[in-house]
Design a protein around this motif. Structure first.
Motif, PDB file in Angstrom:
ATOM      1  N   THR A 150     -27.292 -50.818 -23.732  1.00 61.98           N
ATOM      2  CA  THR A 150     -28.067 -51.975 -23.297  1.00 61.98           C
ATOM      3  C   THR A 150     -27.366 -53.281 -23.682  1.00 61.98           C
ATOM      4  N   ILE A 151     -27.823 -54.371 -23.083  1.00 60.81           N
ATOM      5  CA  ILE A 151     -27.155 -55.660 -23.273  1.00 60.81           C
ATOM      6  C   ILE A 151     -27.701 -56.393 -24.504  1.00 60.81           C
ATOM      7  N   VAL A 152     -26.815 -57.093 -25.197  1.00 61.48           N
ATOM      8  CA  VAL A 152     -27.193 -57.845 -26.401  1.00 61.48           C
ATOM      9  C   VAL A 152     -27.116 -59.343 -26.132  1.00 61.48           C
ATOM     10  N   SER A 153     -25.988 -59.780 -25.563  1.00 63.00           N
ATOM     11  CA  SER A 153     -25.824 -61.208 -25.285  1.00 63.00           C
ATOM     12  C   SER A 153     -25.044 -61.413 -24.000  1.00 63.00           C
ATOM     13  N   LYS A 154     -25.281 -62.554 -23.372  1.00 65.31           N
ATOM     14  CA  LYS A 154     -24.672 -62.814 -22.068  1.00 65.31           C
ATOM     15  C   LYS A 154     -24.242 -64.276 -22.007  1.00 65.31           C
ATOM     16  N   ASN A 155     -23.026 -64.497 -21.558  1.00 65.93           N
ATOM     17  CA  ASN A 155     -22.481 -65.856 -21.498  1.00 65.93           C
ATOM     18  C   ASN A 155     -22.691 -66.600 -22.818  1.00 65.93           C
ATOM     19  N   GLY A 156     -22.500 -65.888 -23.898  1.00 65.12           N
ATOM     20  CA  GLY A 156     -22.625 -66.501 -25.220  1.00 65.12           C
ATOM     21  C   GLY A 156     -24.053 -66.768 -25.678  1.00 65.12           C
ATOM     22  N   LYS A 157     -25.031 -66.256 -24.930  1.00 63.78           N
ATOM     23  CA  LYS A 157     -26.440 -66.480 -25.290  1.00 63.78           C
ATOM     24  C   LYS A 157     -27.052 -65.158 -25.775  1.00 63.78           C
ATOM     25  N   LEU A 158     -27.696 -65.205 -26.939  1.00 62.71           N
ATOM     26  CA  LEU A 158     -28.332 -64.007 -27.494  1.00 62.71           C
ATOM     27  C   LEU A 158     -29.583 -63.673 -26.687  1.00 62.71           C
ATOM     28  N   LEU A 159     -29.699 -62.417 -26.247  1.00 65.60           N
ATOM     29  CA  LEU A 159     -30.820 -62.050 -25.374  1.00 65.60           C
ATOM     30  C   LEU A 159     -31.949 -61.326 -26.105  1.00 65.60           C
ATOM     31  N   LEU A 160     -31.601 -60.560 -27.119  1.00 63.38           N
ATOM     32  CA  LEU A 160     -32.659 -59.761 -27.746  1.00 63.38           C
ATOM     33  C   LEU A 160     -33.123 -60.341 -29.081  1.00 63.38           C
ATOM     34  N   THR A 161     -34.315 -59.935 -29.486  1.00 66.01           N
ATOM     35  CA  THR A 161     -34.879 -60.422 -30.749  1.00 66.01           C
ATOM     36  C   THR A 161     -34.434 -59.507 -31.895  1.00 66.01           C
ATOM     37  N   GLU A 162     -34.603 -60.000 -33.095  1.00 66.40           N
ATOM     38  CA  GLU A 162     -34.287 -59.227 -34.304  1.00 66.40           C
ATOM     39  C   GLU A 162     -35.132 -57.947 -34.321  1.00 66.40           C
ATOM     40  N   GLU A 163     -36.396 -58.060 -33.965  1.00 68.02           N
ATOM     41  CA  GLU A 163     -37.326 -56.921 -33.985  1.00 68.02           C
ATOM     42  C   GLU A 163     -36.874 -55.855 -32.985  1.00 68.02           C
ATOM     43  N   TYR A 164     -36.449 -56.313 -31.822  1.00 71.46           N
ATOM     44  CA  TYR A 164     -36.025 -55.358 -30.799  1.00 71.46           C
ATOM     45  C   TYR A 164     -34.776 -54.613 -31.249  1.00 71.46           C
ATOM     46  N   LEU A 165     -33.816 -55.352 -31.811  1.00 80.12           N
ATOM     47  CA  LEU A 165     -32.587 -54.699 -32.270  1.00 80.12           C
ATOM     48  C   LEU A 165     -32.892 -53.699 -33.385  1.00 80.12           C
ATOM     49  N   LYS A 166     -33.894 -54.029 -34.214  1.00 85.71           N
ATOM     50  CA  LYS A 166     -34.297 -53.127 -35.294  1.00 85.71           C
ATOM     51  C   LYS A 166     -34.720 -51.769 -34.706  1.00 85.71           C
ATOM     52  N   GLU A 167     -35.542 -51.817 -33.655  1.00 82.86           N
ATOM     53  CA  GLU A 167     -36.000 -50.578 -33.013  1.00 82.86           C
ATOM     54  C   GLU A 167     -34.842 -49.847 -32.346  1.00 82.86           C
ATOM     55  N   LEU A 168     -33.945 -50.633 -31.764  1.00 85.14           N
ATOM     56  CA  LEU A 168     -32.799 -50.062 -31.050  1.00 85.14           C
ATOM     57  C   LEU A 168     -31.901 -49.301 -32.034  1.00 85.14           C
ATOM     58  N   VAL A 169     -31.650 -49.908 -33.177  1.00 92.32           N
ATOM     59  CA  VAL A 169     -30.824 -49.277 -34.216  1.00 92.32           C
ATOM     60  C   VAL A 169     -31.507 -48.000 -34.700  1.00 92.32           C
ATOM     61  N   ASN A 170     -32.807 -48.083 -34.893  1.00 91.49           N
ATOM     62  CA  ASN A 170     -33.611 -46.936 -35.311  1.00 91.49           C
ATOM     63  C   ASN A 170     -33.474 -45.770 -34.311  1.00 91.49           C
ATOM     64  N   GLU A 171     -33.606 -46.073 -33.034  1.00 90.49           N
ATOM     65  CA  GLU A 171     -33.487 -45.047 -31.981  1.00 90.49           C
ATOM     66  C   GLU A 171     -32.061 -44.505 -31.898  1.00 90.49           C
ATOM     67  N   ALA A 172     -31.097 -45.408 -32.043  1.00 90.16           N
ATOM     68  CA  ALA A 172     -29.688 -44.992 -31.969  1.00 90.16           C
ATOM     69  C   ALA A 172     -29.362 -44.042 -33.120  1.00 90.16           C
TER      70      ALA A 172
ATOM     71  N   LEU B 158     -45.451 -52.788 -27.280  1.00 96.09           N
ATOM     72  CA  LEU B 158     -44.366 -53.342 -26.457  1.00 96.09           C
ATOM     73  C   LEU B 158     -43.282 -53.913 -27.366  1.00 96.09           C
ATOM     74  N   LEU B 159     -42.013 -53.538 -27.125  1.00101.05           N
ATOM     75  CA  LEU B 159     -40.934 -53.961 -28.023  1.00101.05           C
ATOM     76  C   LEU B 159     -40.105 -55.106 -27.472  1.00101.05           C
ATOM     77  N   TYR B 164     -36.026 -60.684 -21.986  1.00 99.31           N
ATOM     78  CA  TYR B 164     -35.042 -59.615 -22.167  1.00 99.31           C
ATOM     79  C   TYR B 164     -35.104 -58.633 -21.005  1.00 99.31           C
ATOM     80  N   LEU B 165     -36.311 -58.274 -20.593  1.00102.40           N
ATOM     81  CA  LEU B 165     -36.441 -57.336 -19.476  1.00102.40           C
ATOM     82  C   LEU B 165     -35.860 -57.942 -18.199  1.00102.40           C
ATOM     83  N   LYS B 166     -36.009 -59.271 -18.059  1.00105.56           N
ATOM     84  CA  LYS B 166     -35.450 -59.957 -16.891  1.00105.56           C
ATOM     85  C   LYS B 166     -33.935 -59.727 -16.827  1.00105.56           C
TER      86      LYS B 166
END
Lengths: 203, 203
Positions: A150-172, B158-159, B164-166
């Motif tokens: 999944t995408i983290v940042s685009k054109n130098g802009k951070l897209l996801l929140t700290e909370e979301y990345l926390k869940e993502l790391v957990n799932e990974a 909802l995470l 982000y979904l956009k």
């Protein structure tokens, strides 16, 4: 068959060198070793599964350079988050990936490639297959099923929140460990196969 | 070889039925059709690539039931977001996936499986391979490279954010279209192969 054994000798030497240099994931070495004990097989590359941050576009000369984070173990959220914070505005895009384990096995002939395919299928490694067929060489790719991308940042802009990345790391982390369970099942089947190998060879 | 042609007849009948019932993705029908025109091949299943929302655990009787959203076309953000909002607190977990196109081709023998593998490799479909080897049948899986797989909601919570979904939908649409470009290249190679097929058969 000479070509096969010459190639095997070359790859085994390279493998031993890579093991000495710490270039082979230690979680997969026992599998690589049992595969190479078969007269009919040798491995050319392997990965025990990993969690990575990768920057794109990856039109870099060496794919390796595109990684800004790479771990073959379960990861701590902080180390991923800190790497993201340090890098998201440096690069065009950053993606987060959890990749399954993968092993490339050269087989002496189709009979043995098929045996490998059957045990892969038996343990549930359903995406494994023969990826190249040549006269004295059949290459099989053994690959796990678990992945995240999944995408983290685009054109130098951070897209996801700290909370979301926390869940993502957990799932990974969970998926990486599940990939290791499949590796274990595959190893067990290889051991069984090895024990019956002399019988096979005598067929 | 009788078994192969009997099986082909059966699968072609089933395929025609599925096309009539609208069960075959229309973006892939031309590829399926050209493959089936070869005496040496027939297709058993296919998907033109898709964007889905899937609920887990997917220990449901039929995998199909796990989908709460499925599209083989590029999607509008609103339709995905609305489906997420309507469902995230109904199910344990929801995942967002963009999957590449996939085709299973049964080949008369290894020679033809290898030809298919070579054109797959030529157009960059590097994960394609032979997934099953039987006496009168070799099954090849042709598969695209583009994928996204990430978590949307967990334990009814909802995470991810709307923003982000956009971006995720945007990336998934781009990757789905890129998968179609690879499909196009594969189709072109199949056409070229078909034109030289009589020559091949005469070898």
């Amino acid at each position: 068959m000479l070509e096969f054994y010459k190639l095997k000798e070359f790859h085994i030497r390279k493998l031993e060198e890579h093991i000495r240099e710490g270039k082979v994931d230690r979680e997969i070495i026992h599998i690589i070793k049992i595969i190479n004990r078969f007269d009919a097989f040798f491995t050319t590359s392997s990965c025990a599964g990993r969690i990575v941050l990768i920057r794109t576009p990856d039109n870099l000369k060496k794919q390796e350079k595109a990684f800004i984070f790479k771990s073959h173990q379960v990861v701590k959220f902080d180390e991923v988050w800190n790497t993201v914070l340090e890098n998201y505005n440096k690069y065009e895009n950053i993606w987060f990936k959890q990749e399954p384990f993968i092993i490339h096995v050269v087989c002496k002939n189709l009979k043995y490639a098929n045996i490998l395919l059957k045990i892969s299928s038996k343990v549930g490694l359903k995406h494994s297959g023969i990826i190249s067929l040549k006269k004295n060489r059949v290459i099989t790719e053994i690959i796990g099923n678990e992945k995240i991308e999944t995408i983290v940042s685009k054109n130098g802009k951070l897209l996801l929140t700290e909370e979301y990345l926390k869940e993502l790391v957990n799932e990974a982390n969970k998926k990486l460990l599940r990939s290791r369970v499949y590796m274990g099942r595959f190893y067990y089947e290889l051991l069984k196969l090895f024990n019956s190998y002399n019988k096979l060879e005598g067929q």
